[in-house]
Design a protein around this motif. Structure first.
Motif, mmCIF file in Angstrom:
data_model
loop_
_atom_site.group_PDB
_atom_site.id
_atom_site.type_symbol
_atom_site.label_atom_id
_atom_site.label_comp_id
_atom_site.label_asym_id
_atom_site.label_seq_id
_atom_site.Cartn_x
_atom_site.Cartn_y
_atom_site.Cartn_z
ATOM 1 N N TYR A 105 1.223 -6.177 -1.099
ATOM 2 C CA TYR A 105 1.888 -5.151 -2.071
ATOM 3 C C TYR A 105 1.811 -5.543 -3.533
ATOM 4 C CZ TYR A 105 4.944 -9.560 -2.721
ATOM 5 O OH TYR A 105 5.278 -10.653 -2.820
ATOM 6 N N PHE A 106 1.265 -6.838 -3.847
ATOM 7 C CA PHE A 106 1.161 -7.195 -4.925
ATOM 8 C C PHE A 106 -0.059 -6.703 -5.866
ATOM 9 C CE2 PHE A 106 0.518 -10.237 -8.331
ATOM 10 C CZ PHE A 106 1.797 -10.222 -9.106
ATOM 11 N N SER A 107 -0.194 -6.038 -6.914
ATOM 12 C CA SER A 107 -1.254 -5.210 -7.458
ATOM 13 C C SER A 107 -1.889 -6.358 -8.307
ATOM 14 C CB SER A 107 -0.835 -4.152 -8.187
ATOM 15 O OG SER A 107 0.152 -4.372 -9.190
ATOM 16 N N GLY A 108 -1.416 -7.367 -8.816
ATOM 17 C CA GLY A 108 -2.162 -8.393 -9.855
ATOM 18 C C GLY A 108 -2.879 -9.660 -8.795
ATOM 19 N N TYR A 109 -3.102 -10.654 -9.585
ATOM 20 C CA TYR A 109 -3.933 -11.709 -8.939
ATOM 21 C C TYR A 109 -3.117 -12.484 -8.052
ATOM 22 C CZ TYR A 109 -7.731 -10.293 -12.219
ATOM 23 O OH TYR A 109 -8.568 -9.500 -12.975
ATOM 24 N N LEU A 125 -8.688 -17.917 -6.852
ATOM 25 C CA LEU A 125 -8.055 -16.677 -7.471
ATOM 26 C C LEU A 125 -8.275 -15.496 -6.442
ATOM 27 C CD1 LEU A 125 -6.146 -15.804 -9.475
ATOM 28 C CD2 LEU A 125 -7.988 -15.245 -10.827
ATOM 29 N N TYR A 126 -7.616 -14.621 -5.887
ATOM 30 C CA TYR A 126 -7.910 -13.510 -5.038
ATOM 31 C C TYR A 126 -7.209 -12.200 -5.741
ATOM 32 C CZ TYR A 126 -9.132 -16.983 -1.748
ATOM 33 O OH TYR A 126 -10.049 -17.843 -1.021
ATOM 34 N N LYS A 127 -7.582 -11.437 -5.121
ATOM 35 C CA LYS A 127 -7.222 -9.855 -5.665
ATOM 36 C C LYS A 127 -7.311 -8.977 -4.469
ATOM 37 C CE LYS A 127 -7.053 -6.665 -9.129
ATOM 38 N NZ LYS A 127 -5.532 -6.667 -9.378
ATOM 39 N N TYR A 128 -6.470 -8.084 -3.826
ATOM 40 C CA TYR A 128 -6.834 -6.866 -3.251
ATOM 41 C C TYR A 128 -7.669 -5.853 -3.853
ATOM 42 C CZ TYR A 128 -4.630 -8.511 1.200
ATOM 43 O OH TYR A 128 -4.538 -9.162 2.311
ATOM 44 N N GLU A 129 -8.662 -5.492 -3.527
ATOM 45 C CA GLU A 129 -9.237 -4.229 -3.834
ATOM 46 C C GLU A 129 -9.591 -3.188 -2.858
ATOM 47 O OE1 GLU A 129 -12.569 -5.887 -6.283
ATOM 48 O OE2 GLU A 129 -11.306 -6.828 -7.734
ATOM 49 N N ASN A 130 -9.156 -2.129 -2.965
ATOM 50 C CA ASN A 130 -9.566 -1.086 -2.000
ATOM 51 C C ASN A 130 -9.126 -1.503 -0.601
ATOM 52 O OD1 ASN A 130 -10.487 0.662 -3.761
ATOM 53 N ND2 ASN A 130 -12.548 -0.584 -4.004
ATOM 54 N N GLY A 131 -8.080 -2.414 -0.478
ATOM 55 C CA GLY A 131 -7.542 -2.720 0.849
ATOM 56 C C GLY A 131 -8.027 -4.062 1.288
ATOM 57 N N ALA A 132 -8.989 -4.618 0.693
ATOM 58 C CA ALA A 132 -9.729 -5.698 1.185
ATOM 59 C C ALA A 132 -9.383 -6.948 0.172
ATOM 60 C CB ALA A 132 -11.316 -5.574 1.231
ATOM 61 N N LEU A 133 -9.154 -8.239 0.856
ATOM 62 C CA LEU A 133 -9.086 -9.408 0.039
ATOM 63 C C LEU A 133 -10.302 -9.787 -0.626
ATOM 64 C CD1 LEU A 133 -6.491 -11.273 -0.781
ATOM 65 C CD2 LEU A 133 -7.469 -12.741 1.018
ATOM 66 N N GLU A 156 -3.606 -9.526 -15.992
ATOM 67 C CA GLU A 156 -2.601 -9.147 -15.147
ATOM 68 C C GLU A 156 -1.781 -10.206 -14.609
ATOM 69 O OE1 GLU A 156 -4.052 -6.594 -11.993
ATOM 70 O OE2 GLU A 156 -5.907 -5.975 -12.997
ATOM 71 N N PRO A 157 -0.427 -9.917 -14.038
ATOM 72 C CA PRO A 157 0.305 -10.877 -13.410
ATOM 73 C C PRO A 157 -0.128 -11.723 -12.474
ATOM 74 C CG PRO A 157 1.707 -8.899 -13.759
ATOM 75 C CD PRO A 157 0.095 -8.598 -13.906
ATOM 76 N N ILE A 158 0.036 -12.907 -12.257
ATOM 77 C CA ILE A 158 -0.432 -13.789 -11.084
ATOM 78 C C ILE A 158 0.817 -14.406 -10.358
ATOM 79 C CG2 ILE A 158 -1.741 -15.868 -10.660
ATOM 80 C CD1 ILE A 158 -3.193 -15.551 -13.326
#
Length: 233
Positions: A105-109, A125-133, A156-158
């Protein structure tokens, strides 16, 4: 396809059985106990409860580290032994990625972390992009204060995730101020179901050459190397 996921890399002992369609069962505890005597009974109990035999397994996914030296070694050894004896594929996944996977659900890092003592942490450090981690900054062993300086420039928020957050929370709050967000208690345990999902489509590794990812030498090994270097000076 049925996948068995095994995570003993930290205090959390996690076992999951899943298919491509659903998580069939999970076993999770978060206690400072010896995983070596608990993991096989946990696997046996979960498989029995899910009416699944080892002959029904098609793949094993294991948390490869970083984390506790002993814990990581136990999980990898059992996963390798089972995969070899059953003749099925083995896959390793970062223990930090498992922590980062849950907060979709989290859009940041996303910043998973484990305490590594003496002010050090295992993190990435990770992030969801187009549904992929996606792994934005590779996993590392670093001083919490240095890591805070590294990631404070990101816009962005972390979200910080992990049971060891209270140890280092002040460091990140001071450096990142309002950009530092901390996951709630239900999100702090790495989920073995997430581990299985992360590894479900990964290519198999060579079982015999597969090794844990400790990210640093254990203290005994480091002291031995220092002694050898002094002898050679």
């Amino acid at each position: 396809m049925k996948i068995l996921a095994i995570d003993t890399s930290n205090d959390v002992l996690g076992i999951a059985l899943l298919s491509e369609e659903k998580i069939i069962g999970e076993y999770i505890t978060n206690m400072k106990k010896n995983h070596s005597v608990r993991v096989m009974p946990a696997i046996e109990r979960l498989l029995a409860d899910c009416e699944t035999g080892t002959e029904d397994l098609n793949k094993i996914v294991v948390a490869q580290g970083p984390g506790s030296y002993t814990g990581v070694r136990i999980g990898v050894t059992i996963a390798k032994t089972m995969a070899w004896s059953l003749g099925i594929p083995l896959v390793g996944v970062s223990s930090l990625a498992v922590l980062a996977a849950a907060p979709r659900y989290f859009s940041g890092y996303l910043c998973p972390l484990f305490d590594a003592r003496r002010g050090l942490i295992y993190t990435g450090l990770y992030k969801y992009e187009n549904g992929a981690l996606v792994n934005v900054l590779e996993d590392r062993n670093i001083l919490a204060s240095a890591w805070a300086q590294t990631i404070k420039t990101y816009g962005e928020p972390i979200l910080f995730i992990g049971n060891d957050i209270p140890i280092h929370k002040d460091t990140f709050q001071i450096e990142l101020e309002e950009k530092a967000i901390f996951a709630q208690i239900p999100e702090q345990n790495p989920r073995p179901g997430e581990l299985g999902l992360l590894g479900i489509n990964l290519p198999a590794v060579d079982i015999h050459s597969f090794t844990p990812n400790y990210l640093r030498l254990v203290e005994a090994e480091a002291k031995w190397l220092e002694k050898q270097e002094r002898k050679n000076d």
